[in-house]
Design an enzyme around this catalytic site. Sequence first.
Site, PDB file in Angstrom:
ATOM      1  N   GLU A 219       0.800  -1.225   0.000  1.00 50.58           N
ATOM      2  CA  GLU A 219       0.000   0.000   0.000  1.00 50.58           C
ATOM      3  C   GLU A 219       0.830   1.271   0.000  1.00 50.58           C
ATOM      4  O   GLU A 219       0.869   2.001  -0.983  1.00 50.58           O
ATOM      5  CB  GLU A 219      -0.941  -0.007   1.208  1.00 50.58           C
ATOM      6  CG  GLU A 219      -1.993   1.070   1.175  1.00 50.58           C
ATOM      7  CD  GLU A 219      -3.000   0.928   2.314  1.00 50.58           C
ATOM      8  OE1 GLU A 219      -4.000   1.656   2.299  1.00 50.58           O
ATOM      9  OE2 GLU A 219      -2.774   0.088   3.214  1.00 50.58           O
ATOM     10  N   HIS A 220       1.494   1.583   1.137  1.00 46.81           N
ATOM     11  CA  HIS A 220       2.224   2.843   1.261  1.00 46.81           C
ATOM     12  C   HIS A 220       3.616   2.595   1.822  1.00 46.81           C
ATOM     13  O   HIS A 220       3.762   1.938   2.849  1.00 46.81           O
ATOM     14  CB  HIS A 220       1.507   3.811   2.215  1.00 46.81           C
ATOM     15  CG  HIS A 220       0.130   4.183   1.801  1.00 46.81           C
ATOM     16  ND1 HIS A 220      -0.128   4.922   0.682  1.00 46.81           N
ATOM     17  CD2 HIS A 220      -1.070   3.924   2.371  1.00 46.81           C
ATOM     18  CE1 HIS A 220      -1.430   5.115   0.566  1.00 46.81           C
ATOM     19  NE2 HIS A 220      -2.025   4.514   1.578  1.00 46.81           N
TER      20      HIS A 220
ATOM     21  N   GLY B 279       6.466   3.343   4.118  1.00 47.64           N
ATOM     22  CA  GLY B 279       6.406   3.977   5.427  1.00 47.64           C
ATOM     23  C   GLY B 279       5.358   3.362   6.331  1.00 47.64           C
ATOM     24  O   GLY B 279       5.347   3.595   7.540  1.00 47.64           O
TER      25      GLY B 279
ATOM     26  N   LYS C  58       0.447  13.431  14.853  1.00 46.17           N
ATOM     27  CA  LYS C  58       1.229  14.444  15.565  1.00 46.17           C
ATOM     28  C   LYS C  58       1.119  15.800  14.880  1.00 46.17           C
ATOM     29  O   LYS C  58       1.140  16.843  15.538  1.00 46.17           O
ATOM     30  CB  LYS C  58       2.702  14.023  15.669  1.00 46.17           C
ATOM     31  CG  LYS C  58       2.919  12.679  16.333  1.00 46.17           C
ATOM     32  CD  LYS C  58       2.091  12.488  17.594  1.00 46.17           C
ATOM     33  CE  LYS C  58       2.017  11.036  18.010  1.00 46.17           C
ATOM     34  NZ  LYS C  58       0.988  10.252  17.333  1.00 46.17           N
TER      35      LYS C  58
ATOM     36  N   GLY D 127      -8.034  -1.218  20.242  1.00 45.53           N
ATOM     37  CA  GLY D 127      -6.901  -2.103  20.024  1.00 45.53           C
ATOM     38  C   GLY D 127      -6.667  -2.423  18.563  1.00 45.53           C
ATOM     39  O   GLY D 127      -7.308  -1.865  17.669  1.00 45.53           O
TER      40      GLY D 127
ATOM     41  N   HIS E 110      20.177  24.741  33.364  1.00 41.62           N
ATOM     42  CA  HIS E 110      19.146  25.621  33.913  1.00 41.62           C
ATOM     43  C   HIS E 110      19.004  26.854  33.027  1.00 41.62           C
ATOM     44  O   HIS E 110      20.010  27.403  32.572  1.00 41.62           O
ATOM     45  CB  HIS E 110      19.529  26.063  35.325  1.00 41.62           C
ATOM     46  CG  HIS E 110      18.600  27.078  35.921  1.00 41.62           C
ATOM     47  ND1 HIS E 110      17.401  26.733  36.491  1.00 41.62           N
ATOM     48  CD2 HIS E 110      18.697  28.437  36.006  1.00 41.62           C
ATOM     49  CE1 HIS E 110      16.797  27.835  36.921  1.00 41.62           C
ATOM     50  NE2 HIS E 110      17.568  28.886  36.628  1.00 41.62           N
TER      51      HIS E 110
END
Length: 465
Positions: free
Chosen positions: A37-38, A40, A52, A270, A444
């Site tokens: 299919e793809h 990746g 994301k 799931g 810091h």
Amino acid sequence: MAEQNFDMIVIGAGPGGYVAAIRGAQLGLKVACVEREHMGGICLNWGCIPTKAMLRSAEVFHLMERAKDYGLKAEGIGYDLDAVVKRSRGIARQLNSGVGHLLKKNKITAVMGEASVPAKGKVSVKTDKGTEELTAKHVVLATGARARELPGLEADGDLVWTYRHALVPPRMPKKLLVIGSGAIGIEFASFYNALGADVTVVEVMDRILPVEDEEISAFAQKSFEKQGMTIRRKAIVKGLDRGKGTVTAHIEAEGKVETAEFDTVISAVGIVGNTEGLGLEKLGVKVEKTHVVTDPWCRTGVEGVWAIGDLAGAPWLAHKASHEGVMVAELIAGKNDVHPVHPDRIPGCTYCQPQIASVGLTERQAREKGHEVRVGRFPFIGNGKALALGEPEGMVKTVFDAQTGELLGAHMVGAEVTELIQGYAVGQTLETTEEELMHTVFPHPTLSEMMHESVLDAYDRVIHI
């Protein structure tokens, strides 16, 4: 077509498969990678990356709404859902083409089509141009997984969605039901809630994000509820009545069944492994609960057949798949200094608002394994950088073996913790103790200082609370 011979054939070009193929090629193996299919896989095209991108849009939108808190002015704030989705899909396409480039760069033969393994060392691929026959001493199964669909809760792409539908939504939900509070469910709940949907999350377990430490789960639930989400634990969706533009959900809790209406449902209950059509049963590869059974080295028990990533079971994480792919390629190439992937050292991240990240054992798991533990905690509100960012809600929790000082686990909730967790993951790989972490100088002002303070707190040496 003429038979093509290779040293290694990888079936599946997701984050496990394409990484295995590249590492094999780097080590001098002649490699073929088959993808139906793809390039990746799900992660890049329909999972990790596009989600994301969408969550980043929601985060920026959330910050724009809080402009006044930062002494800024922003009027007429809004969003264009189609544009958000377009950006997400564009990023996925960019990375998809990048995987193809990497395979070509490493001289890997990429074959697009449906693969099966009719016999050991043989792979048959149905392509647009016919069937190609490939042979290799080693075949790596990296076919991944797909969303689990429960009877009566099947997705239709209109009223009931899987993660794929939720990534290219036909509309903005007004009243959304999310079934399941794992990483996928919570991320979509967070995204749509941030954009203004009325979100209800139903979880069958006694707490949301059930794989996380109990304190982190409880903290996250309070935060989600503060943002307007409704969380229903120890509840199960028994059925969905689909009408015109509405879904009536039958939700059972404490022995009683109630009904509630929604315009959209996301099922996130799931995944199941993609084992069909490969010929695994005839080959003798053992499959349990839709996942291929392997040893710690990803060997299936059938000589020359390996399985990695989601197909080989939990944890279902892209980075776990990638590391397994590297491990298997190195074993096939004859390298001797190869280490199995240690499940307790694989970080997990959930990119909701607030973010959640963890590695190693929870406090409960550590105690159940017989450890006497020391536990440290540090709140975001005690950290200067968190206050400067306007992100005072969160905590870092560390769990140590009281006798040896071994870092058993680390658990975080709050801004940018998905970036912080790797510090503890590196520490576990190096078999660090509390002493070494205490002696490490943290810069810091940074959020990472909370990691240091949490360690200090476990040993009654915390400074800033």
